[in-house]
Every structure is written in C-alpha cells, then in structure tokens.
Design an enzyme around this catalytic site. Structure first.
Site, PDB file in Angstrom:
ATOM      1  CG  HIS A 184      -0.441   0.547   2.318  1.00 20.12           C
ATOM      2  ND1 HIS A 184      -0.212   0.766   2.892  1.00 20.12           N
ATOM      3  CD2 HIS A 184       0.513  -1.194   3.322  1.00 20.12           C
ATOM      4  CE1 HIS A 184       0.380   1.380   4.570  1.00 20.12           C
ATOM      5  NE2 HIS A 184       0.335  -0.722   4.732  1.00 20.12           N
ATOM      6  CD  GLU A 189      -2.311  -0.883   5.739  1.00 19.98           C
ATOM      7  OE1 GLU A 189      -3.150  -2.654   6.250  1.00 19.98           O
ATOM      8  OE2 GLU A 189      -2.427  -0.097   6.217  1.00 19.98           O
ATOM      9  CG  HIS A 249       0.695   3.126  12.147  1.00 19.75           C
ATOM     10  ND1 HIS A 249      -0.013   2.439  12.670  1.00 19.75           N
ATOM     11  CD2 HIS A 249       1.632   2.334  11.540  1.00 19.75           C
ATOM     12  CE1 HIS A 249      -1.137   2.473  11.289  1.00 19.75           C
ATOM     13  NE2 HIS A 249       0.551   2.096  10.620  1.00 19.75           N
TER      14      HIS A 249
END
Length: 332
Positions: A58, A196, A307
């Site tokens: 992605h 995604e 993240h």
C-alpha cells in the site's frame, strides 16, 4: 536510492499522488500493462500462465487531517490512520501541497496539574502551531480538510540501519518494485493500493476487479526488540530476516502458501522469522474476502517505531525480503 525517494515522498491516506508517480516511473519498463483504477490503485500486470497471483503493497502512510481553527491561530486536527496521541506532542509536521511547517503543541508539563499528568493525551488537547497570530490569518493559509504529515527525512545510521517516515508501507512498495523487475511464469499482478491505513479501502476494489487466486501482502511490520519488552511480546526482531505471518486481526494465512514461502527461504539460505503476534491487519484481509475469495499470506520487513514520526529497519532485512519473494514467485 529507491527507498529514500519513496520514504521522503508525501502520501497520507487519500493523497497518494506523489508516491504513485514515483512507482509508475520505476516500473513502466518491466510490466506488460499498467492501469490506475478509480480509487487510485496501481495495477501492474506481468502476463503469465496459471493462477492469478496478486502481490500487494500500500502506498499510503499515516498522517493528519485539519478539522478546525482556534482563536489564537492554531489548528485543530485529527488522525488520518492509526497514530496514538501519546507520540504526537512537539512533532514537526508539513501541511498540504505547500508544505507549510507546523509544530504539534500541548500544554507544557510544568503547567499541568497532577491529574492532567496522569491521564492519557487526547487529540482535543493538542493543536498545530504554524506561527500564525490569529484565526483569520490561518484561514488564508490552511483550508479545512488539508492533510499533514511528519517532517522526517530518510537517512542512514549505525551499521546497515536506515531511518525515516512511512516505512509502513514504503518498504513493501520498494520490495514490490524490485520483484517486478524480474520475470516469472505465473500470471502476476503487482498492486500498489491506496487508503490501507483507513480500512484497506483500495484493496477491496483492486481485488474485486482482479479476482486473484493467491494474494500476498508486503508490509513494514511492528518490531519491539528493545529493553523492557519480554521475548514473547517481540513480534519481530531486527536483523533476523523477513517476517512471515501466521495470523493477524483480519486474516488467518493459508498454511500451504506459508509453508512454500518458508521452503523457498530454507532452500536458498535466506534468513527469515515468524511474526509472533496477531495484532494489526493489512490488505490481505480485504483480498481474501471479496468475490470468490483468495488464499493469502503476508511477508513483512520488521520496522521499529512504525505509525510514529520515525521508523528504523535493517537494510539486510529489506534485501532478504526482496530475495525471498523473488525465489518464492519462481516456484509458481
């Protein structure tokens, strides 16, 4: 370097244009056909025989979206994808196509009450400071709905290590680009999906249109090999090769495909590890549930601190992931 170019590109969920342009240019001479669907996914086809095989990565990265203005000229914002509020204070961001710099602000800890220090941070308590003096000035510079990303540049450090933003999933994108540079006998679709991080939205569309028999998701996955984390909680470890998943939140991966990938690693002396966690999910969760369904697997590059504003990984693990996937695809 390809990885540097991809990781420095701007591509939060829904705004993957920069990444898409780089990938199209990189793969155009190695595939028979390139399509961009309505969602913005890239479908690159290398024609062959037998079962349809989708190898997926992605393009999008986690980021933020601007939701409002404060009277003092700072901005209200929310997450675009999964970013825990604990890691955002004092991070530098870039807003929109003009790359307006900003800093994520939070009430200084020196001024927080005892109760405030104990409780979890929320997005509502934070703001993005762009150096503006008032709301009207800010409105002229930043529109509601603009995106923001972390202002982090790719670089090398230590021995064979790299750091930067968006390793989830520019690692997978880079691996897939390298895969497409070689030829195989299977009917191969290299698919670079959008959105995604906000629910595998692009993958549902591309998988429905292709209807693959086999789908393999390439990811940059969680790694927690650090002091204070017990061995059983270390989902993957840096330097131990690509991680092969058994199960996650959205998929139970096909045991036969998983065994074949492991066999390819062992026969070619490629270091690998099994992912020791079931947390998280990826595009495989969409690929195996649309149309007639598909058998799926996931192979990942272990990355620390995903993240967040910066991740790190081993170049050896990245290169071994490329080698493993090429060897596995040659068996089909």
């Amino acid at each position: 370097m390809l990885l540097e170019k991809l990781c420095n590109a701007v591509g939060p969920s829904g705004y993957e244009g920069d990444v898409r342009r780089i990938i199209k240019e990189e793969i155009k001479d190695y595939v028979d056909e390139i399509k961009i669907d309505v969602m913005g996914n890239i479908i690159a086809h290398k024609k062959g025989k037998g079962k349809k095989v989708v190898v997926d990565a992605h393009m999008d990265e986690v980021g933020f979206i601007i939701t409002g203005y404060n009277e003092d000229g700072t901005l209200k914002f929310s997450a675009l994808g999964g970013i825990n509020a604990k890691i955002i204070p004092s991070k530098v961001v870039l807003i929109g196509e003009d790359k307006i710099p900003g800093v994520i602000g939070l009430k200084p800890i020196h001024l927080q009450s005892k109760d405030e220090r104990k409780k979890a941070i929320s997005y509502d308590e934070c703001c993005i400071d762009i150096g503006s003096n008032n709301k009207n000035q800010t409105k002229k510079l930043v529109a509601l709905g603009e995106y923001a990303i972390f202002d982090t540049k790719f670089s090398y450090y230590g021995e064979g290590m790299i750091k930067g933003k968006a390793f989830d999933d520019r690692m997978g994108c880079a691996v897939l680009i390298e895969i497409l540079k070689e030829n195989y006998n299977c009917d191969l679709y290299g698919v670079f999906n959008v959105q995604e991080e906000v629910g595998e939205r692009g993958a549902f569309v591309s998988a429905y249109n292709i209807q693959p028999d086999i789908g393999i998701a390439l990811e940059g996955t969680i790694c927690a090999d650090m002091p204070g984390v017990p061995k059983y909680l270390r989902a993957t470890e840096i330097g131990k090769g690509p991680a092969i998943s058994i199960m996650d939140r959205t998929s139970i991966f096909d045991s036969d495909i998983t065994k074949d990938i492991i066999k390819a690693a062992e026969e070619n002396n490629i270091l690998y590890q099994k992912r020791r966690a079931i947390a998280g999910g990826n595009d495989a969760g969409a690929i195996h549930t649309v149309g007639n369904g598909a058998k799926v697997a996931t192979v990942s590059v272990p990355c620390r601190y995903i993240h967040s504003s910066i991740s790190s990984t081993s170049l050896d693990d990245y290169e071994n992931t490329v080698k493993l996937m090429k060897e596995y695809l040659k068996t089909l």
